[in-house]
Scaffold this motif. Structure first.
Motif, PDB file in Angstrom:
ATOM      1  N   ASP A 129      -8.742   3.561   2.574  1.00  0.00           N
ATOM      2  CA  ASP A 129      -9.480   2.426   2.009  1.00  0.00           C
ATOM      3  C   ASP A 129      -9.015   1.106   2.625  1.00  0.00           C
ATOM      4  OD1 ASP A 129     -10.951   4.101   0.407  1.00  0.00           O
ATOM      5  OD2 ASP A 129      -9.652   3.869  -1.344  1.00  0.00           O
ATOM      6  N   TYR A 130      -7.688   0.966   2.789  1.00  0.00           N
ATOM      7  CA  TYR A 130      -7.158  -0.258   3.396  1.00  0.00           C
ATOM      8  C   TYR A 130      -7.598  -0.376   4.855  1.00  0.00           C
ATOM      9  CZ  TYR A 130      -4.238  -1.465  -0.615  1.00  0.00           C
ATOM     10  OH  TYR A 130      -3.805  -1.834  -1.858  1.00  0.00           O
ATOM     11  N   LYS A 131      -7.652   0.763   5.563  1.00  0.00           N
ATOM     12  CA  LYS A 131      -8.142   0.762   6.941  1.00  0.00           C
ATOM     13  C   LYS A 131      -9.585   0.272   6.982  1.00  0.00           C
ATOM     14  CE  LYS A 131      -5.137   2.611   9.964  1.00  0.00           C
ATOM     15  NZ  LYS A 131      -4.827   2.012  11.296  1.00  0.00           N
ATOM     16  N   ARG A 132     -10.376   0.754   6.027  1.00  0.00           N
ATOM     17  CA  ARG A 132     -11.790   0.372   5.961  1.00  0.00           C
ATOM     18  C   ARG A 132     -11.936  -1.136   5.720  1.00  0.00           C
ATOM     19  NH1 ARG A 132     -14.601  -0.054   1.525  1.00  0.00           N
ATOM     20  NH2 ARG A 132     -13.086   1.188   0.344  1.00  0.00           N
ATOM     21  N   LEU A 133     -10.974  -1.719   5.004  1.00  0.00           N
ATOM     22  CA  LEU A 133     -11.004  -3.155   4.728  1.00  0.00           C
ATOM     23  C   LEU A 133     -10.446  -3.981   5.889  1.00  0.00           C
ATOM     24  CD1 LEU A 133      -9.811  -3.081   0.999  1.00  0.00           C
ATOM     25  CD2 LEU A 133     -12.114  -3.616   1.817  1.00  0.00           C
ATOM     26  N   GLY A 134     -10.008  -3.300   6.952  1.00  0.00           N
ATOM     27  CA  GLY A 134      -9.533  -4.013   8.133  1.00  0.00           C
ATOM     28  C   GLY A 134      -8.052  -4.303   8.158  1.00  0.00           C
ATOM     29  N   SER A 136      -4.152  -3.917   9.039  1.00  0.00           N
ATOM     30  CA  SER A 136      -3.348  -3.354  10.112  1.00  0.00           C
ATOM     31  C   SER A 136      -2.369  -2.342   9.517  1.00  0.00           C
ATOM     32  CB  SER A 136      -2.562  -4.456  10.829  1.00  0.00           C
ATOM     33  OG  SER A 136      -1.601  -5.027   9.955  1.00  0.00           O
ATOM     34  N   ASP A 137      -1.814  -1.472  10.374  1.00  0.00           N
ATOM     35  CA  ASP A 137      -0.845  -0.484   9.884  1.00  0.00           C
ATOM     36  C   ASP A 137       0.352  -1.164   9.244  1.00  0.00           C
ATOM     37  OD1 ASP A 137      -2.423   1.602  10.726  1.00  0.00           O
ATOM     38  OD2 ASP A 137      -1.385   1.864  12.643  1.00  0.00           O
ATOM     39  N   ASN A 138       0.793  -2.275   9.822  1.00  0.00           N
ATOM     40  CA  ASN A 138       1.954  -2.990   9.291  1.00  0.00           C
ATOM     41  C   ASN A 138       1.669  -3.543   7.896  1.00  0.00           C
ATOM     42  OD1 ASN A 138       4.634  -4.293   9.548  1.00  0.00           O
ATOM     43  ND2 ASN A 138       3.432  -6.180   9.561  1.00  0.00           N
ATOM     44  N   ARG A 139       0.461  -4.110   7.725  1.00  0.00           N
ATOM     45  CA  ARG A 139       0.131  -4.685   6.418  1.00  0.00           C
ATOM     46  C   ARG A 139      -0.072  -3.591   5.374  1.00  0.00           C
ATOM     47  NH1 ARG A 139      -4.717  -8.958   4.887  1.00  0.00           N
ATOM     48  NH2 ARG A 139      -3.919  -9.495   2.825  1.00  0.00           N
ATOM     49  N   ILE A 140      -0.615  -2.450   5.795  1.00  0.00           N
ATOM     50  CA  ILE A 140      -0.772  -1.326   4.866  1.00  0.00           C
ATOM     51  C   ILE A 140       0.588  -0.861   4.372  1.00  0.00           C
ATOM     52  CG2 ILE A 140      -1.463   1.098   4.677  1.00  0.00           C
ATOM     53  CD1 ILE A 140      -3.759   0.481   6.610  1.00  0.00           C
ATOM     54  N   ASN A 141       1.544  -0.706   5.299  1.00  0.00           N
ATOM     55  CA  ASN A 141       2.890  -0.273   4.907  1.00  0.00           C
ATOM     56  C   ASN A 141       3.539  -1.281   3.973  1.00  0.00           C
ATOM     57  OD1 ASN A 141       2.784   2.079   6.432  1.00  0.00           O
ATOM     58  ND2 ASN A 141       3.589   1.077   8.265  1.00  0.00           N
ATOM     59  N   GLN A 142       3.331  -2.565   4.246  1.00  0.00           N
ATOM     60  CA  GLN A 142       3.875  -3.618   3.392  1.00  0.00           C
ATOM     61  C   GLN A 142       3.261  -3.558   1.995  1.00  0.00           C
ATOM     62  OE1 GLN A 142       2.907  -7.777   4.313  1.00  0.00           O
ATOM     63  NE2 GLN A 142       5.093  -8.227   4.316  1.00  0.00           N
ATOM     64  N   ARG A 143       1.940  -3.336   1.953  1.00  0.00           N
ATOM     65  CA  ARG A 143       1.238  -3.268   0.659  1.00  0.00           C
ATOM     66  C   ARG A 143       1.713  -2.078  -0.161  1.00  0.00           C
ATOM     67  NH1 ARG A 143      -0.047  -4.151  -3.612  1.00  0.00           N
ATOM     68  NH2 ARG A 143      -2.127  -4.481  -4.498  1.00  0.00           N
ATOM     69  N   LEU A 144       1.863  -0.916   0.481  1.00  0.00           N
ATOM     70  CA  LEU A 144       2.334   0.277  -0.227  1.00  0.00           C
ATOM     71  C   LEU A 144       3.767   0.082  -0.727  1.00  0.00           C
ATOM     72  CD1 LEU A 144       0.883   3.118   2.054  1.00  0.00           C
ATOM     73  CD2 LEU A 144      -0.011   2.304  -0.142  1.00  0.00           C
ATOM     74  N   LYS A 145       4.584  -0.608   0.073  1.00  0.00           N
ATOM     75  CA  LYS A 145       5.954  -0.886  -0.346  1.00  0.00           C
ATOM     76  C   LYS A 145       5.971  -1.803  -1.554  1.00  0.00           C
ATOM     77  CE  LYS A 145      10.448  -0.754   0.118  1.00  0.00           C
ATOM     78  NZ  LYS A 145      11.188   0.505  -0.192  1.00  0.00           N
ATOM     79  N   SER A 146       5.082  -2.785  -1.565  1.00  0.00           N
ATOM     80  CA  SER A 146       5.034  -3.711  -2.698  1.00  0.00           C
ATOM     81  C   SER A 146       4.613  -2.988  -3.977  1.00  0.00           C
ATOM     82  CB  SER A 146       4.067  -4.869  -2.401  1.00  0.00           C
ATOM     83  OG  SER A 146       2.714  -4.444  -2.465  1.00  0.00           O
ATOM     84  N   ILE A 147       3.728  -1.995  -3.844  1.00  0.00           N
ATOM     85  CA  ILE A 147       3.319  -1.198  -5.010  1.00  0.00           C
ATOM     86  C   ILE A 147       4.503  -0.412  -5.550  1.00  0.00           C
ATOM     87  CG2 ILE A 147       1.871   0.734  -5.766  1.00  0.00           C
ATOM     88  CD1 ILE A 147      -0.234  -0.227  -3.727  1.00  0.00           C
ATOM     89  N   GLU A 148       5.296   0.139  -4.629  1.00  0.00           N
ATOM     90  CA  GLU A 148       6.486   0.900  -5.036  1.00  0.00           C
ATOM     91  C   GLU A 148       7.476   0.008  -5.783  1.00  0.00           C
ATOM     92  OE1 GLU A 148      10.388   3.002  -2.934  1.00  0.00           O
ATOM     93  OE2 GLU A 148       8.594   2.575  -1.737  1.00  0.00           O
ATOM     94  N   ILE A 149       7.683  -1.206  -5.262  1.00  0.00           N
ATOM     95  CA  ILE A 149       8.638  -2.120  -5.885  1.00  0.00           C
ATOM     96  C   ILE A 149       8.121  -2.622  -7.226  1.00  0.00           C
ATOM     97  CG2 ILE A 149       9.810  -4.347  -5.609  1.00  0.00           C
ATOM     98  CD1 ILE A 149       9.842  -3.791  -2.603  1.00  0.00           C
ATOM     99  N   ARG A 150       6.830  -2.853  -7.307  1.00  0.00           N
ATOM    100  CA  ARG A 150       6.220  -3.246  -8.593  1.00  0.00           C
ATOM    101  C   ARG A 150       6.473  -2.151  -9.626  1.00  0.00           C
ATOM    102  NH1 ARG A 150       4.027  -7.069 -12.147  1.00  0.00           N
ATOM    103  NH2 ARG A 150       2.578  -5.976 -13.517  1.00  0.00           N
TER     104      ARG A 150
END
Length: 243
Positions: A129-134, A136-150
């Motif tokens: 879904d994040y790929k579909r929204l444009g 980058s791999d780096n931002r996807i990894n950052q977003r998933l990490k932020s979800i984990e920390i939340r």
């Protein structure tokens, strides 16, 4: 309430945004007209509504009425439904026009059950879904990490007695106010967002502020734990005041 005209199958659907509930409500008559391919779906809806009432269908019981633009240009009270209620109504309409939606609902339900059986599929779907929204791999990894920390933070809140819902929302607002001077809801309104995720729609500058100061993606473990403990002390005070 903010009115909007949506285009579906090249036909207009009146909709209204409820800021308090953060939900879109759609004109049921407009939706029925499209799904049944009728010029005026009001008669069809009146008959269907009567049948659903007799069957004890809760969708009709919970149906709201709001003022929306009528064909004559005047604002008139009309039956509206949120997204969940619209899907329930689609399942009740025996029309070829509704069949593609019924198949999609069934497929979506199957995929949801599959993800419950294998949670890894949820992560894969999120990345797609994040790929579909444009992203980058780096931002996807950052977003998933932020979800984990939340998740780490909310788990700590739970262990200190805070409850999901109002208390979690209040504590989240504390975080937003320290760097944006707005609550999460106020910041969404400031950015013109509706159902979209707030952090998914931040600029790089906003992300730097949020991640550096509160998502602490790059913080050392000891510093991260110190922040969690500090927020948890806020939780204890908040829960005590609630009680």
């Amino acid at each position: 309430m903010k009115e909007s005209i949506r285009i579906f199958e090249e036909k207009k659907v009146c909709a209204v945004w409820n800021e308090t509930e953060e939900e879109w409500y759609f004109s049921i008559v407009d939706m029925v007209s499209i799904l049944t391919d009728r010029v005026d779906g009001r008669k069809y809806w009146n008959k269907l509504k009567q049948r659903l009432k007799e069957d004890g269908n809760e969708t009709v019981t919970n149906c709201h009425q709001l003022k929306l633009p009528a064909p004559d240009g005047k604002m008139r009270m009309t039956d509206v439904a949120n997204t969940q209620q619209v899907f329930r109504l689609i399942q009740s309409i025996p029309s070829p026009g509704a069949e593609p939606f019924k198949l999609w609902i069934a497929q979506t339900a199957k995929e949801r059950l599959d993800r419950m059986q294998d949670p890894e599929l949820s992560i894969e779907q999120a990345m797609m879904d994040y790929k579909r929204l444009g992203y980058s791999d780096n931002r996807i990894n950052q977003r998933l990490k932020s979800i984990e920390i939340r998740k780490e933070l909310t788990d700590e809140w739970k262990s200190r007695g805070a409850q999901e819902g109002v208390q979690f929302a209040t504590l989240t607002d504390i975080i937003y106010k320290t760097w944006a001077d707005k609550t999460a809801k106020e910041y969404k309104q400031f950015k013109g967002l509706k159902k979209e995720n707030l952090r998914d729609n931040m600029t790089n500058a906003e992300l730097v502020l949020y991640f550096t100061r509160h998502d602490f993606v790059h913080w050392p473990v000891s510093q991260r734990q110190h922040f969690i403990n500090r927020m948890s002390r806020c939780t204890v005070v908040f829960v005590c005041r609630e009680r």
